[in-house]
Motif scaffolding. Sequence first.
Motif, mmCIF file in Angstrom:
data_model
loop_
_atom_site.group_PDB
_atom_site.id
_atom_site.type_symbol
_atom_site.label_atom_id
_atom_site.label_comp_id
_atom_site.label_asym_id
_atom_site.label_seq_id
_atom_site.Cartn_x
_atom_site.Cartn_y
_atom_site.Cartn_z
ATOM 1 N N TYR A 1 0.787 -1.231 0.000
ATOM 2 C CA TYR A 1 0.000 0.000 0.000
ATOM 3 C C TYR A 1 0.820 1.282 0.000
ATOM 4 O O TYR A 1 0.256 2.359 -0.196
ATOM 5 C CB TYR A 1 -0.941 0.004 1.206
ATOM 6 C CG TYR A 1 -0.247 0.025 2.556
ATOM 7 C CD1 TYR A 1 0.019 1.214 3.208
ATOM 8 C CD2 TYR A 1 0.146 -1.155 3.169
ATOM 9 C CE1 TYR A 1 0.660 1.228 4.441
ATOM 10 C CE2 TYR A 1 0.778 -1.154 4.396
ATOM 11 C CZ TYR A 1 1.029 0.042 5.026
ATOM 12 O OH TYR A 1 1.671 0.051 6.244
ATOM 13 N N LYS B 1 2.423 -0.744 -4.909
ATOM 14 C CA LYS B 1 1.244 -0.137 -5.524
ATOM 15 C C LYS B 1 1.096 -0.553 -6.996
ATOM 16 O O LYS B 1 -0.029 -0.698 -7.495
ATOM 17 C CB LYS B 1 1.309 1.387 -5.393
ATOM 18 C CG LYS B 1 1.022 1.862 -3.975
ATOM 19 C CD LYS B 1 0.836 3.362 -3.899
ATOM 20 C CE LYS B 1 2.145 4.109 -3.999
ATOM 21 N NZ LYS B 1 1.957 5.577 -3.794
ATOM 22 N N HIS C 1 -4.473 -6.986 -5.521
ATOM 23 C CA HIS C 1 -5.513 -6.025 -5.171
ATOM 24 C C HIS C 1 -6.460 -6.602 -4.127
ATOM 25 O O HIS C 1 -6.868 -5.921 -3.181
ATOM 26 C CB HIS C 1 -6.283 -5.618 -6.424
ATOM 27 C CG HIS C 1 -7.253 -4.506 -6.198
ATOM 28 N ND1 HIS C 1 -8.590 -4.728 -5.914
ATOM 29 C CD2 HIS C 1 -7.083 -3.156 -6.182
ATOM 30 C CE1 HIS C 1 -9.201 -3.580 -5.750
ATOM 31 N NE2 HIS C 1 -8.314 -2.597 -5.904
ATOM 32 N N VAL D 1 -0.603 6.823 2.838
ATOM 33 C CA VAL D 1 -2.050 6.746 2.662
ATOM 34 C C VAL D 1 -2.541 5.510 3.418
ATOM 35 O O VAL D 1 -2.139 4.387 3.127
ATOM 36 C CB VAL D 1 -2.421 6.632 1.173
ATOM 37 C CG1 VAL D 1 -3.934 6.471 1.010
ATOM 38 C CG2 VAL D 1 -1.931 7.855 0.414
ATOM 39 N N ALA E 1 -10.134 4.004 0.663
ATOM 40 C CA ALA E 1 -10.666 4.841 -0.416
ATOM 41 C C ALA E 1 -9.558 5.677 -1.049
ATOM 42 O O ALA E 1 -9.479 5.810 -2.279
ATOM 43 C CB ALA E 1 -11.772 5.743 0.111
ATOM 44 N N GLY E 2 -8.694 6.242 -0.208
ATOM 45 C CA GLY E 2 -7.586 7.030 -0.728
ATOM 46 C C GLY E 2 -6.617 6.187 -1.537
ATOM 47 O O GLY E 2 -6.084 6.624 -2.562
ATOM 48 N N GLU F 1 -7.425 3.439 -3.205
ATOM 49 C CA GLU F 1 -8.067 3.101 -4.473
ATOM 50 C C GLU F 1 -7.920 4.237 -5.481
ATOM 51 O O GLU F 1 -7.715 4.001 -6.674
ATOM 52 C CB GLU F 1 -9.547 2.774 -4.253
ATOM 53 C CG GLU F 1 -9.804 1.402 -3.660
ATOM 54 C CD GLU F 1 -9.295 0.275 -4.523
ATOM 55 O OE1 GLU F 1 -9.278 0.408 -5.772
ATOM 56 O OE2 GLU F 1 -8.884 -0.759 -3.961
ATOM 57 N N GLU F 2 -8.022 5.455 -5.013
ATOM 58 C CA GLU F 2 -7.813 6.601 -5.906
ATOM 59 C C GLU F 2 -6.388 6.598 -6.448
ATOM 60 O O GLU F 2 -6.152 6.862 -7.630
ATOM 61 C CB GLU F 2 -8.090 7.908 -5.163
ATOM 62 C CG GLU F 2 -9.559 8.156 -4.858
ATOM 63 C CD GLU F 2 -9.776 9.503 -4.193
ATOM 64 O OE1 GLU F 2 -8.827 10.316 -4.184
ATOM 65 O OE2 GLU F 2 -10.891 9.752 -3.695
ATOM 66 N N ALA F 3 -5.434 6.291 -5.565
ATOM 67 C CA ALA F 3 -4.035 6.255 -5.988
ATOM 68 C C ALA F 3 -3.804 5.143 -7.005
ATOM 69 O O ALA F 3 -3.066 5.323 -7.986
ATOM 70 C CB ALA F 3 -3.139 6.053 -4.770
ATOM 71 N N ASP G 1 -6.055 3.903 -9.081
ATOM 72 C CA ASP G 1 -6.668 4.337 -10.342
ATOM 73 C C ASP G 1 -5.688 5.205 -11.128
ATOM 74 O O ASP G 1 -5.578 5.089 -12.361
ATOM 75 C CB ASP G 1 -7.950 5.124 -10.069
ATOM 76 C CG ASP G 1 -9.107 4.233 -9.645
ATOM 77 O OD1 ASP G 1 -9.042 3.011 -9.888
ATOM 78 O OD2 ASP G 1 -10.070 4.763 -9.049
ATOM 79 N N LEU G 2 -4.978 6.074 -10.416
ATOM 80 C CA LEU G 2 -3.996 6.939 -11.065
ATOM 81 C C LEU G 2 -2.834 6.122 -11.619
ATOM 82 O O LEU G 2 -2.335 6.398 -12.712
ATOM 83 C CB LEU G 2 -3.486 7.982 -10.070
ATOM 84 C CG LEU G 2 -2.470 9.000 -10.607
ATOM 85 C CD1 LEU G 2 -3.076 9.799 -11.762
ATOM 86 C CD2 LEU G 2 -2.013 9.942 -9.489
#
Length: 254
Positions: free
Chosen positions: A136, A142, A152, A168, A172-173, A175-177, A179-180
């Motif tokens: 993480y 990541k 995942h 992080v 939720a934070g 998952e945003e990372a 996605d990026l």
Amino acid sequence: MARNIQSLERAAAVLRLLAGGERRLGLSDIASTLDLAKGTAHGLLRTLQHEGFVEQDPASGRYQLGAELLRLGNSYLDVHELRARALPWTDDLARSSGEAVYLGVLHKQGALIVHHVFRPDDSRQVLEIGAMHPLYSTALGKTLAAYDPVAHADLADLAYERLTPATVTDPAGLEEALDLVRARGWAADVEETWEGVAGIAAPVHDRRRLPVGAVGITGAVERVCAAGEPRPELVAAVRDCARAVARDLGAGRF
């Protein structure tokens, strides 16, 4: 002196027999060849079947090796082939970037370092092959979490520890990372795991277009980053290295 566990020895003998003999063997054949009581042989086979190491043909009742052994064997071969194919490219990446290079694979809910190239200077460094990096917070981790469905899924069972003020720790934070990471094709760790240290990593795919690992660099944040962001030339170098290893593994362009 520690004694061997008889049941494990017998299970190993069953697997070797199935691997070296006919494609399928019946219970009586296995029991007589290994000098086991039928009940003992049946218990071993039933356990091995439950674990996926042995399969039973529904029509004949005969036994053969199961798919789980194939998966484990492929995993072993993949890691060693991955490391062998990566050797020249990771050496080149260390020379061109001036930073330490790591090759990682998913293992026990972390990124296992299977190859490490030292930073090409005279500083004292410690070989980290066999070390585990968090999924993480590190660039390698990541990257695996973003591209490998198994990695995942492992995130759901992790306890997120705040390693630095930048880590992080909420799902939720993260998952945003991730996605990026998928959108950009690479991951970064800017003081999220170790203060003063930054990393960049990219995924390595094999001929099946599956993610088999990640390659990346780690170094002092002032060298790896500019204005708080990874230097574009280092990102490009890491991605080029990952693509080169993937090509050597038989992956096409994608």
